[in-house]
Design a protein around this motif. Structure first.
Motif, PDB file in Angstrom:
ATOM      1  N   THR A   1       9.388   6.910  -0.815  1.00 15.33           N
ATOM      2  CA  THR A   1       8.909   5.912   0.141  1.00 15.33           C
ATOM      3  C   THR A   1       9.293   6.312   1.561  1.00 15.33           C
ATOM      4  O   THR A   1       8.472   6.223   2.478  1.00 15.33           O
ATOM      5  CB  THR A   1       9.478   4.526  -0.207  1.00 15.33           C
ATOM      6  OG1 THR A   1       9.079   4.189  -1.538  1.00 15.33           O
ATOM      7  CG2 THR A   1       8.983   3.466   0.752  1.00 15.33           C
ATOM      8  N   LEU A   2      10.513   6.782   1.738  1.00 19.79           N
ATOM      9  CA  LEU A   2      10.966   7.187   3.068  1.00 19.79           C
ATOM     10  C   LEU A   2      10.113   8.333   3.622  1.00 19.79           C
ATOM     11  O   LEU A   2       9.712   8.300   4.786  1.00 19.79           O
ATOM     12  CB  LEU A   2      12.440   7.589   3.021  1.00 19.79           C
ATOM     13  CG  LEU A   2      13.061   7.995   4.354  1.00 19.79           C
ATOM     14  CD1 LEU A   2      13.001   6.833   5.345  1.00 19.79           C
ATOM     15  CD2 LEU A   2      14.502   8.435   4.148  1.00 19.79           C
ATOM     16  N   ARG A   3       9.830   9.326   2.803  1.00 18.40           N
ATOM     17  CA  ARG A   3       9.010  10.453   3.267  1.00 18.40           C
ATOM     18  C   ARG A   3       7.611  10.005   3.676  1.00 18.40           C
ATOM     19  O   ARG A   3       7.084  10.442   4.693  1.00 18.40           O
ATOM     20  CB  ARG A   3       8.877  11.514   2.173  1.00 18.40           C
ATOM     21  CG  ARG A   3      10.080  12.378   2.006  1.00 18.40           C
ATOM     22  CD  ARG A   3       9.797  13.437   0.957  1.00 18.40           C
ATOM     23  NE  ARG A   3      10.916  14.348   0.831  1.00 18.40           N
ATOM     24  CZ  ARG A   3      10.960  15.340  -0.007  1.00 18.40           C
ATOM     25  NH1 ARG A   3       9.940  15.586  -0.809  1.00 18.40           N
ATOM     26  NH2 ARG A   3      12.009  16.123  -0.064  1.00 18.40           N
ATOM     27  N   VAL A   4       7.015   9.148   2.855  1.00 15.95           N
ATOM     28  CA  VAL A   4       5.656   8.689   3.154  1.00 15.95           C
ATOM     29  C   VAL A   4       5.661   7.809   4.400  1.00 15.95           C
ATOM     30  O   VAL A   4       4.777   7.925   5.259  1.00 15.95           O
ATOM     31  CB  VAL A   4       5.037   7.968   1.941  1.00 15.95           C
ATOM     32  CG1 VAL A   4       3.697   7.335   2.296  1.00 15.95           C
ATOM     33  CG2 VAL A   4       4.871   8.943   0.776  1.00 15.95           C
ATOM     34  N   GLU A   5       6.657   6.932   4.536  1.00 11.13           N
ATOM     35  CA  GLU A   5       6.733   6.092   5.738  1.00 11.13           C
ATOM     36  C   GLU A   5       6.936   6.941   6.989  1.00 11.13           C
ATOM     37  O   GLU A   5       6.338   6.672   8.033  1.00 11.13           O
ATOM     38  CB  GLU A   5       7.863   5.070   5.601  1.00 11.13           C
ATOM     39  CG  GLU A   5       7.519   3.950   4.641  1.00 11.13           C
ATOM     40  CD  GLU A   5       8.678   2.999   4.415  1.00 11.13           C
ATOM     41  OE1 GLU A   5       9.844   3.364   4.698  1.00 11.13           O
ATOM     42  OE2 GLU A   5       8.405   1.876   3.947  1.00 11.13           O
ATOM     43  N   ARG A   6       7.765   7.986   6.906  1.00 11.63           N
ATOM     44  CA  ARG A   6       7.944   8.887   8.061  1.00 11.63           C
ATOM     45  C   ARG A   6       6.643   9.612   8.389  1.00 11.63           C
ATOM     46  O   ARG A   6       6.297   9.769   9.557  1.00 11.63           O
ATOM     47  CB  ARG A   6       9.046   9.906   7.779  1.00 11.63           C
ATOM     48  CG  ARG A   6      10.431   9.353   7.890  1.00 11.63           C
ATOM     49  CD  ARG A   6      11.457  10.437   7.665  1.00 11.63           C
ATOM     50  NE  ARG A   6      12.798   9.879   7.708  1.00 11.63           N
ATOM     51  CZ  ARG A   6      13.864  10.487   7.246  1.00 11.63           C
ATOM     52  NH1 ARG A   6      13.773  11.694   6.703  1.00 11.63           N
ATOM     53  NH2 ARG A   6      15.047   9.914   7.319  1.00 11.63           N
ATOM     54  N   TRP A   7       5.934  10.077   7.362  1.00  5.69           N
ATOM     55  CA  TRP A   7       4.659  10.753   7.585  1.00  5.69           C
ATOM     56  C   TRP A   7       3.682   9.794   8.277  1.00  5.69           C
ATOM     57  O   TRP A   7       3.014  10.174   9.237  1.00  5.69           O
ATOM     58  CB  TRP A   7       4.079  11.261   6.260  1.00  5.69           C
ATOM     59  CG  TRP A   7       2.822  12.049   6.447  1.00  5.69           C
ATOM     60  CD1 TRP A   7       2.719  13.376   6.693  1.00  5.69           C
ATOM     61  CD2 TRP A   7       1.483  11.543   6.421  1.00  5.69           C
ATOM     62  NE1 TRP A   7       1.404  13.732   6.827  1.00  5.69           N
ATOM     63  CE2 TRP A   7       0.623  12.624   6.660  1.00  5.69           C
ATOM     64  CE3 TRP A   7       0.932  10.276   6.222  1.00  5.69           C
ATOM     65  CZ2 TRP A   7      -0.761  12.493   6.709  1.00  5.69           C
ATOM     66  CZ3 TRP A   7      -0.442  10.138   6.273  1.00  5.69           C
ATOM     67  CH2 TRP A   7      -1.271  11.237   6.513  1.00  5.69           C
ATOM     68  N   LEU A   8       3.611   8.548   7.782  1.00  6.34           N
ATOM     69  CA  LEU A   8       2.728   7.551   8.399  1.00  6.34           C
ATOM     70  C   LEU A   8       3.097   7.321   9.859  1.00  6.34           C
ATOM     71  O   LEU A   8       2.225   7.264  10.729  1.00  6.34           O
ATOM     72  CB  LEU A   8       2.831   6.221   7.647  1.00  6.34           C
ATOM     73  CG  LEU A   8       1.838   5.963   6.545  1.00  6.34           C
ATOM     74  CD1 LEU A   8       2.153   4.635   5.865  1.00  6.34           C
ATOM     75  CD2 LEU A   8       0.421   5.994   7.026  1.00  6.34           C
TER      76      LEU A   8
ATOM     77  N   LEU B   1      -4.912   6.437   6.372  1.00  6.89           N
ATOM     78  CA  LEU B   1      -3.939   7.530   6.460  1.00  6.89           C
ATOM     79  C   LEU B   1      -3.273   7.794   5.116  1.00  6.89           C
ATOM     80  O   LEU B   1      -3.042   8.946   4.749  1.00  6.89           O
ATOM     81  CB  LEU B   1      -2.886   7.225   7.529  1.00  6.89           C
ATOM     82  CG  LEU B   1      -3.378   7.259   8.979  1.00  6.89           C
ATOM     83  CD1 LEU B   1      -2.273   6.769   9.919  1.00  6.89           C
ATOM     84  CD2 LEU B   1      -3.853   8.646   9.363  1.00  6.89           C
ATOM     85  N   LEU B   2      -2.986   6.741   4.371  1.00 10.28           N
ATOM     86  CA  LEU B   2      -2.386   6.916   3.045  1.00 10.28           C
ATOM     87  C   LEU B   2      -3.343   7.657   2.115  1.00 10.28           C
ATOM     88  O   LEU B   2      -2.911   8.481   1.301  1.00 10.28           O
ATOM     89  CB  LEU B   2      -1.990   5.575   2.446  1.00 10.28           C
ATOM     90  CG  LEU B   2      -0.726   4.945   3.026  1.00 10.28           C
ATOM     91  CD1 LEU B   2      -0.563   3.519   2.513  1.00 10.28           C
ATOM     92  CD2 LEU B   2       0.492   5.777   2.707  1.00 10.28           C
ATOM     93  N   GLY B   3      -4.620   7.378   2.235  1.00  6.78           N
ATOM     94  CA  GLY B   3      -5.613   8.103   1.443  1.00  6.78           C
ATOM     95  C   GLY B   3      -5.614   9.587   1.776  1.00  6.78           C
ATOM     96  O   GLY B   3      -5.682  10.441   0.883  1.00  6.78           O
TER      97      GLY B   3
ATOM     98  N   THR C   1       0.825  -1.199   0.000  1.00  6.31           N
ATOM     99  CA  THR C   1       0.000   0.000   0.000  1.00  6.31           C
ATOM    100  C   THR C   1       0.865   1.257   0.000  1.00  6.31           C
ATOM    101  O   THR C   1       0.544   2.218  -0.670  1.00  6.31           O
ATOM    102  CB  THR C   1      -0.956   0.029   1.199  1.00  6.31           C
ATOM    103  OG1 THR C   1      -0.195  -0.104   2.401  1.00  6.31           O
ATOM    104  CG2 THR C   1      -1.998  -1.060   1.122  1.00  6.31           C
ATOM    105  N   VAL C   2       1.964   1.238   0.736  1.00  8.92           N
ATOM    106  CA  VAL C   2       2.851   2.396   0.772  1.00  8.92           C
ATOM    107  C   VAL C   2       3.544   2.550  -0.575  1.00  8.92           C
ATOM    108  O   VAL C   2       3.546   3.634  -1.169  1.00  8.92           O
ATOM    109  CB  VAL C   2       3.890   2.288   1.910  1.00  8.92           C
ATOM    110  CG1 VAL C   2       4.927   3.392   1.812  1.00  8.92           C
ATOM    111  CG2 VAL C   2       3.207   2.325   3.266  1.00  8.92           C
ATOM    112  N   SER C   3       4.122   1.483  -1.089  1.00  5.66           N
ATOM    113  CA  SER C   3       4.845   1.593  -2.353  1.00  5.66           C
ATOM    114  C   SER C   3       3.897   1.934  -3.498  1.00  5.66           C
ATOM    115  O   SER C   3       4.256   2.713  -4.387  1.00  5.66           O
ATOM    116  CB  SER C   3       5.634   0.317  -2.645  1.00  5.66           C
ATOM    117  OG  SER C   3       4.768  -0.792  -2.738  1.00  5.66           O
ATOM    118  N   GLY C   4       2.699   1.394  -3.476  1.00  3.41           N
ATOM    119  CA  GLY C   4       1.723   1.726  -4.514  1.00  3.41           C
ATOM    120  C   GLY C   4       1.299   3.179  -4.448  1.00  3.41           C
ATOM    121  O   GLY C   4       1.200   3.861  -5.481  1.00  3.41           O
TER     122      GLY C   4
END
Length: 184
Positions: free
Chosen positions: A163-170, A111-113, A8-11
């Motif tokens: 990916t790193l930015r989104v994972e940190r945000w999550l 959260l990704l949405g 889901t994160v990578s997509g």
């Protein structure tokens, strides 16, 4: 142990990267067309002249877009994350009944949405003024309009998702939601 992020994160990151590049490329192509567009005979060709009305509007749009993307979008995002936190903490009866249809949806997916919508909104409020400034540049060949449009493109590029930015945000959102669960 596999260190690859969940699909889901990578997509989401891949979709956001494509959207970001498309928005930046659209403005860049428009500016490129303006670069080679001959100056209209009735256009203001005097670089010493006062700022035109169109350029003034473009400046206001650029400043508004930057303020909106750095102030309003984060406020909207925080409100959406708060709503998710309330639903996950057992919040109100209304939140519980609204969440029944999304029981299988994970916290990260929700959260990704939110992140995806916020990212697109942030870029859109910058892309509009950049296009308008491109129009001003195309009509007046104003170096100020070109500089501001390129500056907005740089701000858009600075928000390029990884990916790193989104994972940190999550992770930040999960940490923020964590204490809110005990507030109920």
């Amino acid at each position: 142990m596999d260190s690859t992020p969940p699909p889901t994160v990578s997509g989401t990151v891949r979709v956001l990267q494509i959207i970001t590049l498309a928005m930046i490329f659209g403005v860049t192509v428009f500016l490129g067309i303006g670069w080679f567009q001959p100056l209209a005979p009735n256009a203001n060709a005097n670089p010493q002249a006062a700022i035109s009305l169109l350029l003034a509007i473009g400046i206001v749009m650029a400043v508004s877009g930057i303020l909106f993307s750095t102030v309003v979008v984060p406020l909207i995002t925080r409100a959406q994350v708060s709503a998710v936190a309330n639903q996950h903490s057992g919040g109100t009866q209304a939140a519980d009944s609204a969440a029944k249809g999304t029981e299988t949806e994970s916290l990260d997916t929700r959260l990704l949405g939110i992140h995806q919508v916020a990212h697109i909104l942030r870029l859109a409020v910058l892309e509009g003024p950049a296009f308008f400034l491109g129009f001003v540049f195309m009509n007046e060949h104003s170096p100020i309009a070109l500089g501001l449009a390129l500056g907005l493109l740089a701000v858009m590029a600075a928000h390029f998702p990884t990916t790193l930015r989104v994972e940190r945000w999550l992770e930040n959102q999960r940490q923020w939601i964590g204490p809110s669960r005990s507030r109920s």
